[in-house]
Design a protein around this motif. Sequence first.
Motif, PDB file in Angstrom:
ATOM      1  N   PRO A   1       0.830  -1.216   0.000  1.00 19.34           N
ATOM      2  CA  PRO A   1       0.000   0.000   0.000  1.00 19.34           C
ATOM      3  C   PRO A   1       0.860   1.259   0.000  1.00 19.34           C
ATOM      4  N   PRO A   2       0.469   2.269  -0.771  1.00 20.25           N
ATOM      5  CA  PRO A   2       1.228   3.523  -0.838  1.00 20.25           C
ATOM      6  C   PRO A   2       1.408   4.145   0.541  1.00 20.25           C
ATOM      7  N   GLY A   3       2.633   4.560   0.813  1.00 15.52           N
ATOM      8  CA  GLY A   3       2.914   5.221   2.077  1.00 15.52           C
ATOM      9  C   GLY A   3       3.383   4.296   3.181  1.00 15.52           C
ATOM     10  N   PHE A   4       3.339   2.983   2.929  1.00 10.05           N
ATOM     11  CA  PHE A   4       3.795   2.045   3.965  1.00 10.05           C
ATOM     12  C   PHE A   4       5.284   1.801   3.802  1.00 10.05           C
TER      13      PHE A   4
ATOM     14  N   VAL B   1      -1.842  -8.139   1.213  1.00  7.89           N
ATOM     15  CA  VAL B   1      -0.574  -7.700   1.797  1.00  7.89           C
ATOM     16  C   VAL B   1      -0.791  -7.214   3.226  1.00  7.89           C
ATOM     17  N   LEU B   2      -1.846  -6.443   3.427  1.00  6.95           N
ATOM     18  CA  LEU B   2      -2.154  -5.949   4.771  1.00  6.95           C
ATOM     19  C   LEU B   2      -2.463  -7.097   5.727  1.00  6.95           C
ATOM     20  N   GLY B   3      -3.120  -8.138   5.231  1.00 12.38           N
ATOM     21  CA  GLY B   3      -3.399  -9.297   6.068  1.00 12.38           C
ATOM     22  C   GLY B   3      -2.130  -9.993   6.521  1.00 12.38           C
TER      23      GLY B   3
ATOM     24  N   ALA C   1      -5.767 -13.829   3.824  1.00 12.94           N
ATOM     25  CA  ALA C   1      -4.305 -13.781   3.737  1.00 12.94           C
ATOM     26  C   ALA C   1      -3.677 -13.926   5.114  1.00 12.94           C
ATOM     27  N   ALA C   2      -4.285 -13.311   6.126  1.00 13.30           N
ATOM     28  CA  ALA C   2      -3.773 -13.431   7.487  1.00 13.30           C
ATOM     29  C   ALA C   2      -3.879 -14.872   7.964  1.00 13.30           C
ATOM     30  N   CYS C   3      -5.006 -15.518   7.705  1.00 16.11           N
ATOM     31  CA  CYS C   3      -5.178 -16.916   8.091  1.00 16.11           C
ATOM     32  C   CYS C   3      -4.178 -17.805   7.356  1.00 16.11           C
ATOM     33  N   SER C   4      -3.976 -17.523   6.082  1.00 15.61           N
ATOM     34  CA  SER C   4      -3.005 -18.292   5.296  1.00 15.61           C
ATOM     35  C   SER C   4      -1.599 -18.123   5.848  1.00 15.61           C
ATOM     36  N   THR C   5      -1.282 -16.923   6.326  1.00 13.32           N
ATOM     37  CA  THR C   5       0.041 -16.669   6.905  1.00 13.32           C
ATOM     38  C   THR C   5       0.245 -17.528   8.145  1.00 13.32           C
TER      39      THR C   5
END
Length: 201
Positions: A69-72, A112-114, A182-186
């Motif tokens: 994400p832009p700015g991260f 990505v955030l997840g 995505a968080a669960c997959s991580t």
Amino acid sequence: MPYESSSPPTPSVLNELRSGTRTLHVALEKRLPFFSDSLDLQRYTRLLAAYYGFYQAMENRLEHSTLIPPGFDLHARLKTRALVQDLRALNISPRSLSLCPALPQLGSEASVLGVLYVLEGATLGGNILRKQIAERLGLQAHDGCAFLYVYGEATGRYWKSFLDFLCAVPLDARARDEAVKAACSTFSCFEQWLERQEVLL
């Protein structure tokens, strides 16, 4: 902050991430040996080597992703270098270690955030683990415990700034679902990798 809005940010994505990952999070925590009586320097070293195999692969994928994400500021959040420092202090060459081949897919900014939610949350929890390792094994940041204290005294501030960023990104219901998946997959990929490396309880 790149995502500005005239209305206060909704915490719904955070609530959904917390509730969506809770079961996986608790299950993994129970299997990590940080508080086990069996934890000694050898097992701790093997655990860090397994962490390196996942973080090196995951962070490399993030660094090559066009969906940050832009700015991260991703580079300020990378932790592999701290693991390298620890492994070298414990006389392990990172080049000799295997890397995790199965990682969560990064198909959108939301995914990505997840992933980042899990990695940053683990860093927050690492501050508690750091104290345990210092008491049990006598290790500090300079001789094998840099990873667990990678943000130092700024750990709380880094976590809050990540949550502020997360909640400021405009995510619709579909995007929030992508973040949770995505968080669960991580969590799942990480646990499966640690299982393969035989470092879990």
